[in-house]
Design an enzyme around this catalytic site. Structure first.
Site, short mmCIF file in Angstrom:
data_model
loop_
_atom_site.label_atom_id
_atom_site.label_comp_id
_atom_site.label_asym_id
_atom_site.label_seq_id
_atom_site.Cartn_x
_atom_site.Cartn_y
_atom_site.Cartn_z
N HIS B 56 0.71 -1.14 0.00
CA HIS B 56 0.03 -0.24 0.00
C HIS B 56 0.87 1.29 -0.18
O HIS B 56 0.48 2.41 0.30
CB HIS B 56 -0.97 0.04 1.20
CG HIS B 56 -1.96 -1.21 1.56
ND1 HIS B 56 -2.53 -1.76 0.67
CD2 HIS B 56 -1.71 -1.99 2.39
CE1 HIS B 56 -3.21 -2.60 0.82
NE2 HIS B 56 -2.73 -3.19 2.15
N HIS B 218 -6.78 -4.46 -1.31
CA HIS B 218 -6.02 -5.97 -1.29
C HIS B 218 -6.18 -6.70 -2.53
O HIS B 218 -5.95 -7.97 -2.41
CB HIS B 218 -6.39 -6.83 0.17
CG HIS B 218 -5.90 -5.84 1.21
ND1 HIS B 218 -6.90 -4.85 2.12
CD2 HIS B 218 -4.84 -5.94 1.96
CE1 HIS B 218 -6.24 -4.49 3.01
NE2 HIS B 218 -4.90 -5.03 3.09
#
Lengths: 212, 330
Positions: B56, B218
């Site tokens: 991320h 995700h």
């Protein structure tokens, strides 16, 4: 009455690690469908760490084996499955205490303690499409086999079979816990990866206790 | 799979070593897997620790520094960190004023941070936890694991970080973090899936003319699939979902965030549509961010996050910050 020694518990973990390794891609594919595609990868890392920890510092009792495994899984797995399985093993370890040998009744109590710990930490109930859907019928099947006078090997086989039945039941369920719950109705039609890995764990237990 | 890596299993270790080499302002604890400010804890200041799966970036390691986090705990790619590393980071940054854990609402992150908080508590470190859950694409009900933590995490880390830097106590910093979370909502869209290095293939498949609406960070599938639409319609879909959940008015902070595989020019196209929609609904964009702030590997797509500001939150947002991922005023 049969009893299980420390060595049997050690072999249970080694066999579980072997099954997880052999099925890692399948677990990851199941997770890709309704989660984030890492269940096999994480669990392989966790059980490898558990096997290594047991090799480095051999445990003296069945309870100590499970305590070491619980710690290794929590430390190395990550994700939700690490704390959940790790907590399950730690609760089972506490249930066994210092006993050098474990009877079928004690093993039943330890399995029940494991499931109770998992249910509590994950706040999951049967029908939520989680590993609880494999664990709960497995423990019930184990218990009723023992209550009916069945041998330990019969009871662990009944537990593994019931876990497989539980796994199949998750296909029709809509997930209410974990990452699959984000999919809502789209989570239906897939096996739950946590229930699938629970089957491996209980199949490994049945395998190492088959000769008892 | 085509990636700039050496080996799938080495991605995190190699990347952390790279972070260490690139940013002298950070100390990367390579073995224990956490990142702190190079100077050590600031005496008397509340420590801020966040963490989560890697992939991320710049979240969370890129937000360690003055005015934001004291430590970040990167897990394996898309996998929550483990209690040991969070515990080590928490102990390392405690300067006696307690530590705030900023946790994105995913079952794994919540469980691992909870276990770490218990370990820290055994050591006598006071820990408060704030769970970020801003994603309106997930129904917030007892039938799900609750809303995911996404873009608002950047706002929470910045604003709580500014408050901590000013000397606010643990309860105040935690209350501000919760306030930012409660006033923020996000919605994400993916145009392509992404591939975990260790998995080698995409987490889901999307046809050339399809998009995934309500996607998380995700690589997991989202809420529904639709035909690809013009940016303007996508922005409208996202803002309507946010507005329906939390009516927008007054001054807002807006982030148009790239998921990792979308060029900045497209993010500006989206931002134009966002600005027009908000102005058409009487909402004033007081502050904004356009860029890659919380990504999902090489996923193409974007998320839109809106926070309803108060004068206090605006002031804390404007306070100086100096991190690899966010810096101004210093």
């Amino acid at each position: 009455m049969s009893v299980l020694d420390t060595e049997t518990f050690h072999r249970w973990i080694v066999e579980t690690a072997r099954l997880v390794e052999a099925n890692a891609d399948r677990l990851t594919s199941l997770d890709a469908a309704i989660g984030d595609a890492d269940h096999g990868i994480n669990l392989r890392r966790g059980f490898q760490a558990a096997v290594t920890a047991l090799a480095e510092k051999p445990a003296a009792t069945p309870g100590a084996v499970l305590a070491t495994v619980g710690r290794a899984l929590i430390s190395k797995t990550g994700g939700a499955s690490g704390p959940l399985y790790g907590t399950g093993f730690r609760h089972a370890s506490k249930s066994l205490g210092e006993a050098a040998e474990v009877s079928e009744l004690q093993l039943g109590a330890a399995l029940a303690a494991a499931v109770a710990g998992i249910r509590q930490l994950g706040a999951a109930a049967e029908g939520d499409k989680t590993m609880v859907d494999a664990w709960t019928p497995a423990v019930a099947a184990y218990q009723s086999t023992v209550d009916g006078g069945g041998a330990l090997a019969e009871a662990t086989r009944a537990a593994a079979d019931a876990a497989e039945g539980g796994l199949r039941s998750t296909v029709e369920l809509q997930a209410r816990k974990g990452r699959a719950s984000y999919l809502g109705p789209r989570s239906v039609g897939h096996e739950d990866p946590g229930a699938a890995s629970t089957v491996l764990l209980l199949r490994a237990l049945a395998t190492v206790t088959a000769e008892t | 799979m085509k990636k700039l890596i050496n080996a799938p299993d080495d991605v995190l270790a190699d990347a952390l070593a790279g972070v260490a080499a690139a940013h002298p302002s950070l100390t990367v604890h390579l073995d224990e897997r956490f990142i702190t400010r190079a100077g050590g804890p600031t005496p008397g200041k509340v420590g801020l620790v966040s963490g989560g799966g890697s992939g991320h970036e710049p979240l969370h390691g890129g937000y360690v520094g003055y005015g934001m986090l004291d430590a970040a705990c990167p897990g394996e790619v898309f996998t929550s960190p483990v209690p040991d590393q969070i515990h080590a980071a928490t102990t390392a940054v405690d300067a006696g004023a307690g530590v705030l854990h900023i946790v994105k609402n995913y079952t794994g992150d919540v469980l691992n941070f909870q276990m770490a908080a218990e370990l820290a508590d055994d050591d006598g470190v006071r820990v408060e936890s704030v769970v970020v859950n801003d994603d309106v694409a997930v129904e917030d009900s007892t039938w799900t694991a609750g809303r995911r933590g996404t873009g608002a995490t950047v706002f929470v880390e910045k604003i709580a970080g500014a408050a901590a830097e000013r000397g606010a106590d643990l309860a105040t910093v935690a209350a501000l973090a919760r306030e930012v979370n409660e006033r923020s909502r996000s919605f994400g869209v993916a145009l392509t899936p992404c591939t975990l290095p260790a998995a080698g293939k995409p987490g889901f498949e999307l046809a050339d003319d399809e998009m995934e609406l309500g996607v998380g960070i995700h690589g997991e599938p989202g809420r529904s699939r639709a035909k690809l639409a013009p940016a303007k319609e996508i922005a409208t879909t996202a803002l309507e979902a946010i507005h329906a959940d939390m009516p927008l008015s007054g001054d807002v902070l807006v982030m148009v965030n790239g998921m990792g595989g979308t060029p900045l020019i497209e993010l500006y196209v989206v931002y134009k549509a966002v600005a027009e929609w908000l102005s058409g609904h009487g909402v004033t964009i007081a502050r904004n961010l356009v860029g890659n702030y919380i990504t999902s590997l090489e996923m193409a797509g974007c998320s839109i996050t809106v926070c309803r500001l108060t004068p206090e939150l605006t002031e804390l947002w404007d306070a100086p910050v100096e991190t690899p991922g966010l810096r101004w005023g210093r």
